[in-house]
Design a protein around this motif. Structure first.
Motif, PDB file in Angstrom:
ATOM      1  N   LEU A 133      -8.221   9.135   3.061  1.00  0.00           N
ATOM      2  CA  LEU A 133      -9.018   8.686   4.194  1.00  0.00           C
ATOM      3  C   LEU A 133      -8.621   7.259   4.506  1.00  0.00           C
ATOM      4  CD1 LEU A 133     -12.553   9.907   3.007  1.00  0.00           C
ATOM      5  CD2 LEU A 133     -10.876  11.189   4.356  1.00  0.00           C
ATOM      6  N   CYS A 134      -8.367   6.969   5.756  1.00  0.00           N
ATOM      7  CA  CYS A 134      -7.965   5.618   6.165  1.00  0.00           C
ATOM      8  C   CYS A 134      -9.106   4.980   6.942  1.00  0.00           C
ATOM      9  CB  CYS A 134      -6.711   5.706   7.041  1.00  0.00           C
ATOM     10  SG  CYS A 134      -5.969   4.108   7.429  1.00  0.00           S
ATOM     11  N   SER A 135      -9.663   3.903   6.407  1.00  0.00           N
ATOM     12  CA  SER A 135     -10.825   3.278   7.033  1.00  0.00           C
ATOM     13  C   SER A 135     -10.775   1.758   6.894  1.00  0.00           C
ATOM     14  CB  SER A 135     -12.121   3.810   6.406  1.00  0.00           C
ATOM     15  OG  SER A 135     -13.251   3.305   7.066  1.00  0.00           O
ATOM     16  N   PRO A 136     -10.669   1.040   8.016  1.00  0.00           N
ATOM     17  CA  PRO A 136     -10.491   1.493   9.387  1.00  0.00           C
ATOM     18  C   PRO A 136      -9.189   2.298   9.541  1.00  0.00           C
ATOM     19  CG  PRO A 136     -11.166  -0.806   9.346  1.00  0.00           C
ATOM     20  CD  PRO A 136     -10.835  -0.426   7.945  1.00  0.00           C
ATOM     21  N   THR A 195      -4.368  -4.069   0.702  1.00  0.00           N
ATOM     22  CA  THR A 195      -3.085  -4.730   0.925  1.00  0.00           C
ATOM     23  C   THR A 195      -3.301  -6.164   1.390  1.00  0.00           C
ATOM     24  OG1 THR A 195      -0.978  -4.610   2.116  1.00  0.00           O
ATOM     25  CG2 THR A 195      -2.940  -3.939   3.315  1.00  0.00           C
ATOM     26  N   LEU A 196      -2.287  -6.988   1.180  1.00  0.00           N
ATOM     27  CA  LEU A 196      -2.293  -8.351   1.708  1.00  0.00           C
ATOM     28  C   LEU A 196      -1.391  -8.469   2.936  1.00  0.00           C
ATOM     29  CD1 LEU A 196      -2.181 -10.544  -1.538  1.00  0.00           C
ATOM     30  CD2 LEU A 196      -4.152  -9.619  -0.336  1.00  0.00           C
ATOM     31  N   SER A 197      -0.900  -7.329   3.439  1.00  0.00           N
ATOM     32  CA  SER A 197       0.058  -7.352   4.548  1.00  0.00           C
ATOM     33  C   SER A 197      -0.590  -7.646   5.897  1.00  0.00           C
ATOM     34  CB  SER A 197       0.783  -6.008   4.643  1.00  0.00           C
ATOM     35  OG  SER A 197       1.599  -5.795   3.523  1.00  0.00           O
ATOM     36  N   LYS A 198      -1.860  -7.337   6.050  1.00  0.00           N
ATOM     37  CA  LYS A 198      -2.502  -7.437   7.359  1.00  0.00           C
ATOM     38  C   LYS A 198      -3.210  -8.778   7.527  1.00  0.00           C
ATOM     39  CE  LYS A 198      -1.061  -3.237   7.811  1.00  0.00           C
ATOM     40  NZ  LYS A 198       0.195  -2.970   8.539  1.00  0.00           N
ATOM     41  N   ALA A 199      -4.484  -8.845   7.144  1.00  0.00           N
ATOM     42  CA  ALA A 199      -5.269 -10.049   7.392  1.00  0.00           C
ATOM     43  C   ALA A 199      -4.720 -11.271   6.661  1.00  0.00           C
ATOM     44  CB  ALA A 199      -6.725  -9.815   6.999  1.00  0.00           C
ATOM     45  N   PHE A 200      -4.121 -11.063   5.483  1.00  0.00           N
ATOM     46  CA  PHE A 200      -3.572 -12.194   4.730  1.00  0.00           C
ATOM     47  C   PHE A 200      -2.188 -12.609   5.225  1.00  0.00           C
ATOM     48  CE2 PHE A 200      -7.004 -11.190   1.897  1.00  0.00           C
ATOM     49  CZ  PHE A 200      -7.291 -12.371   1.227  1.00  0.00           C
ATOM     50  N   GLY A 201      -1.588 -11.801   6.092  1.00  0.00           N
ATOM     51  CA  GLY A 201      -0.316 -12.184   6.690  1.00  0.00           C
ATOM     52  C   GLY A 201       0.854 -12.234   5.738  1.00  0.00           C
ATOM     53  N   VAL A 221      -9.105   9.078  -1.901  1.00  0.00           N
ATOM     54  CA  VAL A 221      -8.429   7.791  -1.784  1.00  0.00           C
ATOM     55  C   VAL A 221      -8.760   7.194  -0.429  1.00  0.00           C
ATOM     56  CG1 VAL A 221      -6.214   6.592  -1.751  1.00  0.00           C
ATOM     57  CG2 VAL A 221      -6.569   8.539  -3.299  1.00  0.00           C
ATOM     58  N   VAL A 222      -9.454   6.057  -0.428  1.00  0.00           N
ATOM     59  CA  VAL A 222      -9.795   5.375   0.809  1.00  0.00           C
ATOM     60  C   VAL A 222      -8.847   4.196   0.984  1.00  0.00           C
ATOM     61  CG1 VAL A 222     -11.575   4.174   2.124  1.00  0.00           C
ATOM     62  CG2 VAL A 222     -12.209   6.081   0.625  1.00  0.00           C
ATOM     63  N   ASP A 223      -8.042   4.281   2.017  1.00  0.00           N
ATOM     64  CA  ASP A 223      -7.058   3.246   2.326  1.00  0.00           C
ATOM     65  C   ASP A 223      -7.732   2.191   3.200  1.00  0.00           C
ATOM     66  OD1 ASP A 223      -4.957   1.693   3.245  1.00  0.00           O
ATOM     67  OD2 ASP A 223      -3.661   3.394   3.748  1.00  0.00           O
ATOM     68  N   GLU A 224      -7.946   1.003   2.617  1.00  0.00           N
ATOM     69  CA  GLU A 224      -8.643  -0.074   3.321  1.00  0.00           C
ATOM     70  C   GLU A 224      -7.684  -1.183   3.744  1.00  0.00           C
ATOM     71  OE1 GLU A 224     -13.214   0.239   1.685  1.00  0.00           O
ATOM     72  OE2 GLU A 224     -11.933  -1.350   0.847  1.00  0.00           O
ATOM     73  N   ALA A 225      -6.538  -0.815   4.283  1.00  0.00           N
ATOM     74  CA  ALA A 225      -5.542  -1.807   4.675  1.00  0.00           C
ATOM     75  C   ALA A 225      -6.092  -2.815   5.685  1.00  0.00           C
ATOM     76  CB  ALA A 225      -4.308  -1.110   5.249  1.00  0.00           C
ATOM     77  N   TYR A 226      -7.019  -2.362   6.539  1.00  0.00           N
ATOM     78  CA  TYR A 226      -7.545  -3.223   7.603  1.00  0.00           C
ATOM     79  C   TYR A 226      -8.981  -3.668   7.339  1.00  0.00           C
ATOM     80  CZ  TYR A 226      -3.468  -1.465  10.119  1.00  0.00           C
ATOM     81  OH  TYR A 226      -2.176  -1.145  10.486  1.00  0.00           O
ATOM     82  N   ALA A 237       0.818  -1.211   0.000  1.00  0.00           N
ATOM     83  CA  ALA A 237       0.000   0.000   0.000  1.00  0.00           C
ATOM     84  C   ALA A 237       0.852   1.261   0.000  1.00  0.00           C
ATOM     85  CB  ALA A 237      -0.929  -0.008   1.216  1.00  0.00           C
ATOM     86  N   ASP A 238       2.053   1.194   0.578  1.00  0.00           N
ATOM     87  CA  ASP A 238       2.922   2.370   0.602  1.00  0.00           C
ATOM     88  C   ASP A 238       3.300   2.812  -0.807  1.00  0.00           C
ATOM     89  OD1 ASP A 238       2.814   2.357   3.331  1.00  0.00           O
ATOM     90  OD2 ASP A 238       4.775   1.433   3.622  1.00  0.00           O
ATOM     91  N   GLU A 239       3.565   1.844  -1.698  1.00  0.00           N
ATOM     92  CA  GLU A 239       3.865   2.227  -3.070  1.00  0.00           C
ATOM     93  C   GLU A 239       2.630   2.828  -3.746  1.00  0.00           C
ATOM     94  OE1 GLU A 239       6.377   0.496  -6.736  1.00  0.00           O
ATOM     95  OE2 GLU A 239       4.655  -0.768  -6.234  1.00  0.00           O
ATOM     96  N   ALA A 240       1.465   2.335  -3.396  1.00  0.00           N
ATOM     97  CA  ALA A 240       0.234   2.890  -3.960  1.00  0.00           C
ATOM     98  C   ALA A 240       0.085   4.364  -3.577  1.00  0.00           C
ATOM     99  CB  ALA A 240      -0.976   2.093  -3.469  1.00  0.00           C
ATOM    100  N   ILE A 241       0.346   4.686  -2.314  1.00  0.00           N
ATOM    101  CA  ILE A 241       0.259   6.074  -1.844  1.00  0.00           C
ATOM    102  C   ILE A 241       1.240   6.952  -2.608  1.00  0.00           C
ATOM    103  CG2 ILE A 241       0.644   7.594   0.141  1.00  0.00           C
ATOM    104  CD1 ILE A 241      -0.147   5.050   1.865  1.00  0.00           C
ATOM    105  N   ASP A 242       2.477   6.501  -2.682  1.00  0.00           N
ATOM    106  CA  ASP A 242       3.521   7.251  -3.382  1.00  0.00           C
ATOM    107  C   ASP A 242       3.175   7.432  -4.856  1.00  0.00           C
ATOM    108  OD1 ASP A 242       6.456   8.266  -3.353  1.00  0.00           O
ATOM    109  OD2 ASP A 242       6.456   6.788  -4.964  1.00  0.00           O
ATOM    110  N   LEU A 243       2.682   6.379  -5.486  1.00  0.00           N
ATOM    111  CA  LEU A 243       2.360   6.405  -6.905  1.00  0.00           C
ATOM    112  C   LEU A 243       1.230   7.389  -7.208  1.00  0.00           C
ATOM    113  CD1 LEU A 243       3.101   5.057  -9.606  1.00  0.00           C
ATOM    114  CD2 LEU A 243       1.459   3.253  -9.070  1.00  0.00           C
ATOM    115  N   LEU A 244       0.214   7.411  -6.358  1.00  0.00           N
ATOM    116  CA  LEU A 244      -0.908   8.330  -6.564  1.00  0.00           C
ATOM    117  C   LEU A 244      -0.474   9.787  -6.433  1.00  0.00           C
ATOM    118  CD1 LEU A 244      -3.573   6.269  -4.662  1.00  0.00           C
ATOM    119  CD2 LEU A 244      -3.814   7.041  -7.019  1.00  0.00           C
TER     120      LEU A 244
END
Length: 358
Positions: free
Chosen positions: A151-154, A210-216, A181-186, A82-89
């Motif tokens: 916006l980060c949600s959650p 992202t797959l970093s959180k719930a997908f581990g 941009v709604v960041d749905e990392a969680y 997701a960090d690259e997505a933020i930077d890219l946008l």
């Protein structure tokens, strides 16, 4: 009629011709001698896997699998987290020294960090109230000054789900002004609340996942951008030539299989159950002033001003996140939910802690 994406994109991006890598150009043949790769792999271990060829320009199989997982047909692209997505946008739609983004603190620090690194100014419209709600009216009022609203949600680090009504109000009120941009990392911890389904109605909406959180899969570095086609067309101008290594793509493909998704959802429920048990074990402690509602895999705890919970846990080998630097989060500590055994140990340590008398 000119689209919002075309209105927001700088002229330099509109004129940009994407780098024509060997995989992007494509083609077919018997001998592949167009990318300056070694023709045969060098095996540095006992694993007989060849890594001598560049990966696909865009891992379409992964994107298709993620679209199916999200139940959407909106354009989807895999990125390195997701960090690259933020930077890219930010690099796609903002000009250094000229443009601005909007955030609502306290929130994920990478939005402002990426903006600062690209000489893009950040407008902060802080969350309001004890439940950290969006100040939607103020965001809408300031939207004409900005190119992107994050916006980060959650939300991280507060843990709360942002109001869908507020998000929709912001989408409605900024359709001619900015990308939202709604960041749905969680989001897997509140999957029914995703806003991916709103992209067709609001072409100014972009969703980051992202797959970093719930997908581990934090070490694999895989995230996704979902957006309307005209927005995605500009993003693809700047995306790196080979955004996803083959070894990562193979793991992601397995994670997004039916079996992989079932495993991730089962593990997510286990984390939620462990979180509830942990909260129950510490919620009556006198020096804990508040345990904030959490729609994530962490909890945010506000302590009495004389408590030194972060340092106390660190002295006992438990590393958490001190949020005291945030004005709205004085005396707050963020604790990630680990295994049931780890959380039982942490709960016991917290119950043993007492505030030292002055």
């Amino acid at each position: 009629m000119t689209s919002l994406a075309s209105k927001l994109a700088p002229e330099s991006i509109k004129k940009l011709i994407p780098y024509q890598s060997a995989r992007r150009i494509g083609g077919s043949g018997r001998l592949w001698l167009n990318a300056n790769e070694l023709e045969h792999g060098v095996h540095y271990s006992d694993h007989a896997v060849d890594y001598n060829r560049y990966p696909d320009f865009l891992p379409h199989d992964i994107a298709a699998a993620y679209q199916q997982y999200c139940q959407t047909d909106n354009p989807t692209v895999a990125v390195r987290g997701a960090d690259e997505a933020i930077d890219l946008l930010i690099r796609t739609f903002c000009q250094p020294g000229t443009d601005k983004i909007i955030i609502s603190s306290p929130t994920y620090a990478m939005y402002e960090f990426c903006a600062d690194a690209f000489a893009v100014e950040t407008i902060d419209v802080p969350l309001i109230g004890a439940n950290f709600s969006l100040n939607s009216e103020q965001i809408i009022a300031r939207a004409p000054e900005a190119k992107i609203i994050f916006l980060c949600s959650p939300n991280n680090p507060t843990g709360n789900l942002l109001s869908r009504t507020d998000i929709v109000a912001i989408l409605e009120g900024t359709q001619q002004d900015a990308l939202v941009v709604v960041d749905e990392a969680y989001i897997e911890f509140e999957l029914a609340e995703t806003v991916v389904g709103l992209i067709n109605k609001y072409p100014n909406l972009v969703v980051i996942r992202t797959l970093s959180k719930a997908f581990g899969l934090a070490a694999v570095r895989c995230g996704f951008i979902l957006a309307a086609q005209d927005v995605m067309d500009y993003i693809l101008k700047l995306i790196p030539p080979y955004p996803m290594p083959d070894c990562s793509a193979q793991i992601v493909q397995e994670a997004l299989s039916e079996k992989g998704i079932e495993m991730a959802m089962s593990n997510t429920q286990n984390v939620v159950d462990t979180k509830q048990h942990f909260i129950a074990a510490i919620q009556n402690i006198e020096w804990i002033e508040l345990i904030y509602p959490s729609s994530t895999n962490f909890v945010l705890i506000r302590t009495h001003q004389d408590a030194t919970l972060f340092n106390y846990l660190k002295e006992h080998g438990v590393v958490t996140r001190n949020q005291h630097h945030e004005p709205a989060l004085r005396n707050c500590v963020r604790i990630t939910i680990g295994s049931p055994e780890s959380m039982q140990e942490v709960a016991e340590l917290i119950n043993q802690y007492t505030i030292s008398p002055l």
